[in-house]
Design a protein around this motif. Structure first.
Motif, PDB file in Angstrom:
ATOM      1  N   ILE A  73      38.951  51.304  36.788  1.00  0.00           N
ATOM      2  CA  ILE A  73      39.210  49.916  36.367  1.00  0.00           C
ATOM      3  C   ILE A  73      38.482  48.945  37.286  1.00  0.00           C
ATOM      4  O   ILE A  73      37.881  47.964  36.832  1.00  0.00           O
ATOM      5  CB  ILE A  73      40.720  49.633  36.355  1.00  0.00           C
ATOM      6  N   ALA A  74      38.510  49.216  38.572  1.00  0.00           N
ATOM      7  CA  ALA A  74      37.889  48.300  39.540  1.00  0.00           C
ATOM      8  C   ALA A  74      36.406  48.121  39.283  1.00  0.00           C
ATOM      9  O   ALA A  74      35.874  47.002  39.387  1.00  0.00           O
ATOM     10  CB  ALA A  74      38.119  48.816  40.959  1.00  0.00           C
ATOM     11  N   PHE A  75      35.704  49.206  38.952  1.00  0.00           N
ATOM     12  CA  PHE A  75      34.272  49.092  38.687  1.00  0.00           C
ATOM     13  C   PHE A  75      34.017  48.159  37.507  1.00  0.00           C
ATOM     14  O   PHE A  75      33.056  47.379  37.509  1.00  0.00           O
ATOM     15  CB  PHE A  75      33.669  50.461  38.381  1.00  0.00           C
ATOM     16  N   ARG A  76      34.865  48.233  36.510  1.00  0.00           N
ATOM     17  CA  ARG A  76      34.718  47.363  35.343  1.00  0.00           C
ATOM     18  C   ARG A  76      35.043  45.918  35.701  1.00  0.00           C
ATOM     19  O   ARG A  76      34.355  44.989  35.268  1.00  0.00           O
ATOM     20  CB  ARG A  76      35.629  47.851  34.208  1.00  0.00           C
ATOM     21  N   LEU A  77      36.102  45.711  36.471  1.00  0.00           N
ATOM     22  CA  LEU A  77      36.500  44.366  36.865  1.00  0.00           C
ATOM     23  C   LEU A  77      35.426  43.701  37.730  1.00  0.00           C
ATOM     24  O   LEU A  77      35.150  42.503  37.599  1.00  0.00           O
ATOM     25  CB  LEU A  77      37.814  44.408  37.645  1.00  0.00           C
ATOM     26  N   ALA A  78      34.827  44.475  38.618  1.00  0.00           N
ATOM     27  CA  ALA A  78      33.886  43.919  39.586  1.00  0.00           C
ATOM     28  C   ALA A  78      32.621  43.377  38.938  1.00  0.00           C
ATOM     29  O   ALA A  78      31.933  42.530  39.520  1.00  0.00           O
ATOM     30  CB  ALA A  78      33.529  44.989  40.624  1.00  0.00           C
TER      31      ALA A  78
END
Length: 243
Positions: A73-78
């Motif tokens: 999820i973090a990679f997408r959010l970033a």
């Protein structure tokens, strides 16, 4: 909390669940993507894309991705330019996430070991709180929801992606048979760990249904709660706002 909590189909002491869940995720950390593919037929990637679109991350925002150790999820959010803190109770999962970020050349994420029930972040710090396929593994879910509410700013938003129970006639029976009979065998074949995969399937069955979990989110102080079911509720996006 009650005297016992669910660990799959078993009822155990809270501290035992915390320890046993830790063991599960330490065991499956390196095969986490395979695990999600096995349980969702690969569809978890599309669900996560949709989830992040609902969050609508913006440049400069502070976002906490709880139970997000492997970084999916973090990679997408970033990509939005948001400042993302990845928190997970399990160091093995965080290690996988850090390795994946380095392999992909993704910098700027903050990685921290943290318990969702007792966060050390200050009050009203984050613009958004996300948790994907993690809340059902928390020992004290109401405590985690209250902590999510506490660390969010006024106007902050809570988003949770989690498996639930599909309401589609016929499909429910097919998926139930697939998940109970096939997924643990796939876990044994691909990750040499049948028991952990069996727990993960059982934990879905013991998780509250969509209306019940929505009420739990409201009880934690969130307003304008909403549930977006997918595949009839096999998985759902839950959301709420802090005012």
């Amino acid at each position: 909390m009650t005297e016992t909590v669910s660990f799959g189909y078993a009822d155990v002491a809270p501290e035992e669940k915390t320890a046993r869940v830790g063991g599960v995720f330490t065991s499956v950390a390196r095969s986490y993507d395979l695990m999600n593919d096995a349980m969702s037929g690969g569809m978890h990637r599309l669900w996560k894309d949709r989830f992040v679109r609902r969050v609508k991350p913006r440049a400069g925002e502070q976002i906490l991705d709880m139970a997000g150790g492997t970084g999916d999820i973090a990679f997408r959010l970033a990509k939005s330019g948001a400042a993302v803190t990845v928190a997970d109770i399990n160091p093995a999962m965080l290690e996988v996430g850090v390795d994946r970020a380095q392999q992909r050349g993704i910098d700027g994420l903050v990685w921290t070991e943290a318990n969702a029930e007792t966060l050390l972040f200050p009050n009203r710090f984050f613009d958004a709180y996300t948790i994907a396929f993690g809340i059902r593994n928390v020992t004290d879910i109401p405590a985690a929801l209250r902590e999510a509410h506490r660390v969010l700013k006024r106007g902050g938003r809570f988003f949770c992606l989690e498996f639930s129970t599909t309401l589609w006639p016929g499909f429910a029976q097919v998926y139930d048979a697939y998940s109970h009979r096939i997924v643990p065998k796939v876990g044994k074949l691909l990750a040499h760990d049948e028991d952990s995969y069996r727990y993960l399937i059982e934990s879905i069955r013991r998780f509250p249904d969509m209306p019940t979990f929505e009420r739990m989110i409201a009880d934690a102080g969130f307003v304008n709660t909403h549930v977006e079911p997918m595949l009839g509720g096999l998985v759902a996006i839950h959301s709420g706002w802090k005012i």
